[in-house]
Write an enzyme that holds these catalytic residues in place. Sequence first.
Site, mmCIF file in Angstrom:
data_model
loop_
_atom_site.group_PDB
_atom_site.id
_atom_site.type_symbol
_atom_site.label_atom_id
_atom_site.label_comp_id
_atom_site.label_asym_id
_atom_site.label_seq_id
_atom_site.Cartn_x
_atom_site.Cartn_y
_atom_site.Cartn_z
ATOM 1 N N LYS A 1 6.129 -18.378 6.629
ATOM 2 C CA LYS A 1 5.521 -18.867 7.849
ATOM 3 C C LYS A 1 4.977 -17.682 8.651
ATOM 4 O O LYS A 1 5.434 -16.568 8.403
ATOM 5 C CB LYS A 1 6.536 -19.652 8.669
ATOM 6 C CG LYS A 1 7.706 -18.801 9.195
ATOM 7 C CD LYS A 1 8.453 -19.521 10.251
ATOM 8 C CE LYS A 1 8.046 -19.069 11.618
ATOM 9 N NZ LYS A 1 8.721 -17.877 12.104
ATOM 10 N N LYS B 1 19.330 -23.275 5.211
ATOM 11 C CA LYS B 1 20.671 -23.139 5.807
ATOM 12 C C LYS B 1 21.515 -24.334 5.373
ATOM 13 O O LYS B 1 21.071 -25.475 5.470
ATOM 14 C CB LYS B 1 20.578 -23.106 7.346
ATOM 15 C CG LYS B 1 19.900 -21.844 7.887
ATOM 16 C CD LYS B 1 19.904 -21.866 9.403
ATOM 17 C CE LYS B 1 19.013 -20.789 10.001
ATOM 18 N NZ LYS B 1 19.610 -19.470 10.103
ATOM 19 N N LYS C 1 14.072 -16.881 23.489
ATOM 20 C CA LYS C 1 14.662 -15.569 23.213
ATOM 21 C C LYS C 1 15.290 -15.045 24.499
ATOM 22 O O LYS C 1 14.915 -15.444 25.591
ATOM 23 C CB LYS C 1 13.572 -14.612 22.737
ATOM 24 C CG LYS C 1 12.896 -15.112 21.465
ATOM 25 C CD LYS C 1 12.415 -13.986 20.611
ATOM 26 C CE LYS C 1 11.870 -14.481 19.293
ATOM 27 N NZ LYS C 1 12.880 -14.695 18.266
ATOM 28 N N ASP D 1 6.030 -19.893 16.753
ATOM 29 C CA ASP D 1 7.033 -19.171 15.959
ATOM 30 C C ASP D 1 8.223 -20.056 15.596
ATOM 31 O O ASP D 1 8.793 -19.912 14.521
ATOM 32 C CB ASP D 1 7.505 -17.947 16.771
ATOM 33 C CG ASP D 1 8.475 -17.073 15.988
ATOM 34 O OD1 ASP D 1 8.164 -16.740 14.838
ATOM 35 O OD2 ASP D 1 9.546 -16.736 16.530
ATOM 36 N N ASP E 1 10.387 -22.298 5.062
ATOM 37 C CA ASP E 1 10.917 -22.439 6.412
ATOM 38 C C ASP E 1 12.405 -22.166 6.221
ATOM 39 O O ASP E 1 13.138 -23.019 5.710
ATOM 40 C CB ASP E 1 10.700 -23.857 6.935
ATOM 41 C CG ASP E 1 11.233 -24.008 8.357
ATOM 42 O OD1 ASP E 1 12.307 -23.439 8.636
ATOM 43 O OD2 ASP E 1 10.594 -24.677 9.174
ATOM 44 N N HIS E 2 12.839 -20.975 6.579
ATOM 45 C CA HIS E 2 14.186 -20.584 6.158
ATOM 46 C C HIS E 2 15.278 -21.468 6.771
ATOM 47 O O HIS E 2 16.382 -21.523 6.259
ATOM 48 C CB HIS E 2 14.452 -19.095 6.414
ATOM 49 C CG HIS E 2 14.791 -18.755 7.827
ATOM 50 N ND1 HIS E 2 13.841 -18.584 8.794
ATOM 51 C CD2 HIS E 2 15.982 -18.556 8.447
ATOM 52 C CE1 HIS E 2 14.427 -18.302 9.941
ATOM 53 N NE2 HIS E 2 15.726 -18.269 9.764
ATOM 54 N N GLU F 1 18.409 -17.926 21.235
ATOM 55 C CA GLU F 1 18.684 -16.597 20.683
ATOM 56 C C GLU F 1 18.985 -15.632 21.821
ATOM 57 O O GLU F 1 18.437 -15.766 22.918
ATOM 58 C CB GLU F 1 17.464 -16.081 19.928
ATOM 59 C CG GLU F 1 17.117 -16.909 18.712
ATOM 60 C CD GLU F 1 15.977 -16.282 17.936
ATOM 61 O OE1 GLU F 1 16.251 -15.607 16.945
ATOM 62 O OE2 GLU F 1 14.815 -16.461 18.344
ATOM 63 N N ARG G 1 0.807 -1.230 0.000
ATOM 64 C CA ARG G 1 0.000 0.000 0.000
ATOM 65 C C ARG G 1 0.837 1.276 0.000
ATOM 66 O O ARG G 1 0.377 2.316 -0.419
ATOM 67 C CB ARG G 1 -0.955 -0.027 1.197
ATOM 68 C CG ARG G 1 -2.143 -0.923 0.898
ATOM 69 C CD ARG G 1 -3.108 -0.959 2.025
ATOM 70 N NE ARG G 1 -2.432 -1.460 3.229
ATOM 71 C CZ ARG G 1 -3.061 -1.762 4.345
ATOM 72 N NH1 ARG G 1 -4.336 -1.597 4.448
ATOM 73 N NH2 ARG G 1 -2.395 -2.231 5.376
ATOM 74 N N HIS H 1 10.698 -24.555 12.572
ATOM 75 C CA HIS H 1 12.149 -24.771 12.538
ATOM 76 C C HIS H 1 12.596 -26.000 13.356
ATOM 77 O O HIS H 1 13.355 -26.833 12.879
ATOM 78 C CB HIS H 1 12.899 -23.543 13.057
ATOM 79 C CG HIS H 1 12.522 -22.266 12.376
ATOM 80 N ND1 HIS H 1 12.186 -22.194 11.043
ATOM 81 C CD2 HIS H 1 12.417 -20.985 12.838
ATOM 82 C CE1 HIS H 1 11.905 -20.930 10.723
ATOM 83 N NE2 HIS H 1 12.027 -20.184 11.797
#
Length: 513
Positions: free
Chosen positions: A171, A205, A363, A258, A200-201, A239, A66, A263
């Site tokens: 995702k 890898k 996290k 998430d 799914d990144h 992380e 947009r 993953h």
Amino acid sequence: MGDEGKNPSALTVRRQAPASVVPPPCLLVIFGASGDLTKRKLVPALYGLYREKLLPEAFAVLGVSRTPFSDDAFRDHLRDGSPETVDRASWDDFAERLFYQPGDIGDPQATRALGERIRAVAKDRGIPGNLIFYASVAPKFYAPLIRRIGEAGLSVPSEDLPGTRRVIIEKPFGHDLASARELSRVVSGVFPEDQVYRIDHYLGKETVQNILVFRFANGIFEPLWNRNFIDHVQITVAEEIGVEGRGDYFEEAGVVRDMIQNHLFQLLSNVAMEPPISLAADDVRDEKVKLMRSVEPVKEENVGEVCVRGQYAAGNVRGGAVPGYRAEKSVSPQSLVETYAAMRLTIDNWRWGGVPFYLRTGKRLAGRVSEIAIKFRPAPFLLFDSSVCGQLVSNYLVLNIQPQEGIFLKFGAKTPGPSICVEPVEFQFTYEQAFGVKSRPAYGRLLLDAMLGDATLFPRNDTVDISWSLLEPFLSRWKENPGRDLFFYPAGTWGPREADNLLFREGRQWREP
Ligand code: BG6
């Protein structure tokens, strides 16, 4: 004659990768193109492919959202998206392939204009056909977006735009089992499964792809890869970062949706699946789904015994004070959303019967590391006196996904000196040492595969379905009572103490990476 005699070169590392294949011409239409993902991941990855000469000459990106950008303003906005964009001349050349169409996909007039713009850009760049749609919009817009693509007639080849049609979906694919199924119903009404690429990144890898290579291209590990030799497996994705301004998304998602649903479950299937009969996309994905179907479902009333959730409170990360999750932007001060989860799963099959798989992710933990640690059973007879030389450790094989990309094996070695003492030491392989480079960013590989029509690294619908089914009892329990199984941990630690107990009560402990 041994294998070495037949083929000595098979044992040496090949320095030269086989010639890469350049995909056929295509136009990539990115919806939600003014967002962060396009700027930080997609366009830098495409630019990387361009510099490696892996993009076809007839290629263009048409960004749609947009925000009222012109083509030039869109290009300027993307230029500083990554440190890779340092080479001005090649960036300018690449940027000629970037176009922008403002518009709200909910508006029929905008959809018509989009159809016309697609044709104009394709003509301008000499693209004879082949469209890929990338849904990088907020998840609640996936279904309306895909319906709209279908209604506009863009999902099927036309006379003036022949060739293939594919859709790439970011995702999260669904919010729970019911919504995932509903989304899947909408998507499959517009695109057949073989045209759907769910990202799914983690699968892009190189270290994740290397799991299958390590297991199935080497003869020595697979015979040990089972309940007879392995005590348990730990999958950790830790992380240091917090929710990074994505509080509104995280409040809806939580770390189980998430990270675990996608993953961690993908890592689990890579490490535990049976060898596929070939590397064809469906052969690999058949084995993955078979593995996920063998995971023993957890009953809702038992969730508390096998799962601990956590939420970070204020603490210290890398020496700096950081706020708790509840003080993050767009997060409720009473939030009961988890930023940490640990769970114990078992796999009911001949290979893995009785071997626990412990998964954890969070996290604001004490370090950034993604790894799969395989703990082997101890030696059956303790020849070396632990009272004299300290505790003997069992062997650990660690597949390190990031940041130190590599594999190491921990084993006992005799310490120098007259007495026989054993100390743990390591064999190590790192990508950087072995190949002189760090591995490539995941998105580049996945975008290239989607352009080539290779779906191997994209989760299939049945895998997504089974992963939501496995989580359903967890989600349903927390929906009923949102504070259940939730404990607080100070930022900068390894998560709530209660998670240690999942292993401790079985005589095990988390590996400190
Ligand atoms: C994303 C999650 O899919 O993966 C993020 O939405 C998470 O919350 C990220 O931070 C982690 O990816 P990586 O590649 O940095 O391990």
